[in-house]
Motif scaffolding. Sequence first.
Motif, PDB file in Angstrom:
ATOM      1  N   LYS A 127      -4.884  18.083  23.166  1.00 22.32           N
ATOM      2  CA  LYS A 127      -5.035  19.453  23.449  1.00 22.32           C
ATOM      3  C   LYS A 127      -4.375  19.706  24.470  1.00 22.32           C
ATOM      4  CE  LYS A 127      -9.413  17.980  21.272  1.00 22.32           C
ATOM      5  NZ  LYS A 127     -11.016  17.860  21.962  1.00 22.32           N
ATOM      6  N   TYR A 128      -3.992  20.996  24.642  1.00 20.84           N
ATOM      7  CA  TYR A 128      -3.519  21.782  25.614  1.00 20.84           C
ATOM      8  C   TYR A 128      -4.099  23.391  25.032  1.00 20.84           C
ATOM      9  CZ  TYR A 128       0.290  23.408  22.286  1.00 20.84           C
ATOM     10  OH  TYR A 128       0.845  24.450  20.905  1.00 20.84           O
ATOM     11  N   PHE A 129      -3.589  24.138  26.588  1.00 20.58           N
ATOM     12  CA  PHE A 129      -3.474  25.642  26.429  1.00 20.58           C
ATOM     13  C   PHE A 129      -2.717  26.388  26.889  1.00 20.58           C
ATOM     14  CE2 PHE A 129      -6.303  24.586  30.253  1.00 20.58           C
ATOM     15  CZ  PHE A 129      -5.874  25.842  30.826  1.00 20.58           C
ATOM     16  N   VAL A 130      -2.300  27.804  26.535  1.00 25.03           N
ATOM     17  CA  VAL A 130      -1.026  28.124  27.511  1.00 25.03           C
ATOM     18  C   VAL A 130      -1.869  29.776  28.596  1.00 25.03           C
ATOM     19  CG1 VAL A 130       1.065  29.294  26.760  1.00 25.03           C
ATOM     20  CG2 VAL A 130       0.292  27.745  25.757  1.00 25.03           C
ATOM     21  N   ILE A 131      -1.046  29.690  29.039  1.00 25.75           N
ATOM     22  CA  ILE A 131      -1.790  30.981  29.803  1.00 25.75           C
ATOM     23  C   ILE A 131      -0.316  31.605  30.890  1.00 25.75           C
ATOM     24  CG2 ILE A 131      -4.127  30.755  29.905  1.00 25.75           C
ATOM     25  CD1 ILE A 131      -3.370  29.030  33.137  1.00 25.75           C
ATOM     26  N   THR A 132      -0.380  32.630  31.641  1.00 29.31           N
ATOM     27  CA  THR A 132       0.761  32.563  31.976  1.00 29.31           C
ATOM     28  C   THR A 132       0.681  32.303  33.936  1.00 29.31           C
ATOM     29  OG1 THR A 132      -0.067  34.752  32.661  1.00 29.31           O
ATOM     30  CG2 THR A 132       1.221  35.028  30.626  1.00 29.31           C
ATOM     31  N   GLY A 133       1.733  31.809  34.378  1.00 27.30           N
ATOM     32  CA  GLY A 133       1.634  32.009  36.046  1.00 27.30           C
ATOM     33  C   GLY A 133       0.982  32.583  36.599  1.00 27.30           C
ATOM     34  N   ALA A 134       0.375  34.226  36.498  1.00 32.52           N
ATOM     35  CA  ALA A 134       0.072  34.601  37.220  1.00 32.52           C
ATOM     36  C   ALA A 134      -1.278  34.522  36.816  1.00 32.52           C
ATOM     37  CB  ALA A 134       0.053  36.303  36.675  1.00 32.52           C
ATOM     38  N   GLU A 135      -1.877  34.148  35.274  1.00 32.60           N
ATOM     39  CA  GLU A 135      -3.192  33.953  34.833  1.00 32.60           C
ATOM     40  C   GLU A 135      -3.613  32.537  35.739  1.00 32.60           C
ATOM     41  OE1 GLU A 135      -3.679  36.152  30.275  1.00 32.60           O
ATOM     42  OE2 GLU A 135      -2.251  33.615  30.985  1.00 32.60           O
ATOM     43  N   VAL A 136      -2.622  31.405  36.047  1.00 28.34           N
ATOM     44  CA  VAL A 136      -2.861  30.608  36.599  1.00 28.34           C
ATOM     45  C   VAL A 136      -3.108  30.714  38.338  1.00 28.34           C
ATOM     46  CG1 VAL A 136      -1.334  28.267  37.483  1.00 28.34           C
ATOM     47  CG2 VAL A 136      -0.531  28.912  35.340  1.00 28.34           C
ATOM     48  N   ILE A 137      -2.393  32.123  38.484  1.00 31.48           N
ATOM     49  CA  ILE A 137      -2.035  32.119  40.161  1.00 31.48           C
ATOM     50  C   ILE A 137      -3.783  32.801  39.964  1.00 31.48           C
ATOM     51  CG2 ILE A 137      -1.894  32.964  42.270  1.00 31.48           C
ATOM     52  CD1 ILE A 137       0.014  30.825  41.374  1.00 31.48           C
ATOM     53  N   ASP A 138      -4.491  33.225  39.414  1.00 32.91           N
ATOM     54  CA  ASP A 138      -5.531  34.095  39.327  1.00 32.91           C
ATOM     55  C   ASP A 138      -6.884  33.327  39.360  1.00 32.91           C
ATOM     56  OD1 ASP A 138      -7.378  36.402  39.621  1.00 32.91           O
ATOM     57  OD2 ASP A 138      -7.132  36.001  36.976  1.00 32.91           O
ATOM     58  N   LEU A 139      -7.130  32.222  38.253  1.00 34.22           N
ATOM     59  CA  LEU A 139      -8.138  31.433  37.732  1.00 34.22           C
ATOM     60  C   LEU A 139      -7.951  30.195  38.444  1.00 34.22           C
ATOM     61  CD1 LEU A 139      -7.961  32.258  33.948  1.00 34.22           C
ATOM     62  CD2 LEU A 139      -8.903  32.686  35.286  1.00 34.22           C
ATOM     63  N   LEU A 140      -6.854  29.498  39.245  1.00 35.52           N
ATOM     64  CA  LEU A 140      -6.895  27.786  40.239  1.00 35.52           C
ATOM     65  C   LEU A 140      -7.972  27.836  41.043  1.00 35.52           C
ATOM     66  CD1 LEU A 140      -4.663  25.931  39.297  1.00 35.52           C
ATOM     67  CD2 LEU A 140      -4.053  26.748  41.939  1.00 35.52           C
ATOM     68  N   PRO A 141      -8.630  26.584  40.596  1.00 34.40           N
ATOM     69  CA  PRO A 141      -9.887  26.807  41.722  1.00 34.40           C
ATOM     70  C   PRO A 141      -9.368  26.506  43.187  1.00 34.40           C
ATOM     71  CG  PRO A 141     -10.146  25.361  39.899  1.00 34.40           C
ATOM     72  CD  PRO A 141      -9.015  25.851  39.971  1.00 34.40           C
ATOM     73  N   THR A 142     -10.013  27.270  43.984  1.00 34.45           N
ATOM     74  CA  THR A 142     -10.227  27.429  45.760  1.00 34.45           C
ATOM     75  C   THR A 142      -9.352  25.759  46.221  1.00 34.45           C
ATOM     76  OG1 THR A 142     -10.792  29.035  46.328  1.00 34.45           O
ATOM     77  CG2 THR A 142     -10.181  27.387  47.861  1.00 34.45           C
ATOM     78  N   GLY A 143      -8.477  25.619  47.095  1.00 35.73           N
ATOM     79  CA  GLY A 143      -8.303  24.275  47.331  1.00 35.73           C
ATOM     80  C   GLY A 143      -7.557  23.087  46.172  1.00 35.73           C
ATOM     81  N   TYR A 144      -7.015  23.720  45.153  1.00 29.50           N
ATOM     82  CA  TYR A 144      -6.727  23.214  44.125  1.00 29.50           C
ATOM     83  C   TYR A 144      -4.929  23.299  44.474  1.00 29.50           C
ATOM     84  CZ  TYR A 144     -10.403  20.919  41.921  1.00 29.50           C
ATOM     85  OH  TYR A 144     -11.508  20.419  41.439  1.00 29.50           O
ATOM     86  N   GLY A 145      -4.656  21.890  43.959  1.00 22.42           N
ATOM     87  CA  GLY A 145      -2.617  23.046  44.091  1.00 22.42           C
ATOM     88  C   GLY A 145      -2.214  22.298  42.037  1.00 22.42           C
ATOM     89  N   PHE A 146      -1.245  22.211  41.926  1.00 19.88           N
ATOM     90  CA  PHE A 146      -0.915  22.075  40.213  1.00 19.88           C
ATOM     91  C   PHE A 146       0.573  21.002  40.444  1.00 19.88           C
ATOM     92  CE2 PHE A 146       0.686  26.915  41.571  1.00 19.88           C
ATOM     93  CZ  PHE A 146       1.775  26.488  40.576  1.00 19.88           C
ATOM     94  N   VAL A 147       1.120  20.989  39.747  1.00 15.79           N
ATOM     95  CA  VAL A 147       1.908  20.019  39.501  1.00 15.79           C
ATOM     96  C   VAL A 147       3.072  20.345  38.444  1.00 15.79           C
ATOM     97  CG1 VAL A 147       3.580  17.955  38.987  1.00 15.79           C
ATOM     98  CG2 VAL A 147       1.090  18.251  40.402  1.00 15.79           C
TER      99      VAL A 147
END
Length: 154
Positions: free
Chosen positions: A105-125
């Motif tokens: 399962k997956y979902f698709v968002i824009t990179g701008a939404e990633v930056i907006d929604l990513l929880p504080t203290g988390y990174g991404f790969v």
Amino acid sequence: MWPITLCSMYGYDQNQGAQQPMGGGYGEQPLYPEPSPPSLGDAVRAFTTGSLAAEDFQQIFATSKVYCPRGDNPGFLALHNTQQPVIPMFTTLKELRLYAGKDSKYFVITGAEVIDLLPTGYGFVLDMEGEHRMVFDAKAVEQMVDFAMRRMYG
């Protein structure tokens, strides 16, 4: 003697030097198609090899689709077996399938939404199983947020 041409009442021959239609009508390809922006995968490769500046990468990332694996509940799936928690994300559905399997399962968002929604203290790969994997720790994400805010609000 010069050849004689009949001119219209405006003083020039309207057929002389007539051009062929330029195209671009309904259903025709334009003569000069608009260049398409680089894909996120291309931007990742260029950035990891040093041929793309950080600001240019961030602009491409912000408008690109990002594929995120998901569980049964809404939200990001985080990996906690790293120094800092990170969230796997992918530049294409193919890259996601290599990591999570073809029925995942997956979902698709824009990179701008990633930056907006990513929880504080988390990174991404990005593209965890890919040839050009990119890791953004929590500090890098904070810098991306700052860049986005400066770009948006000056």
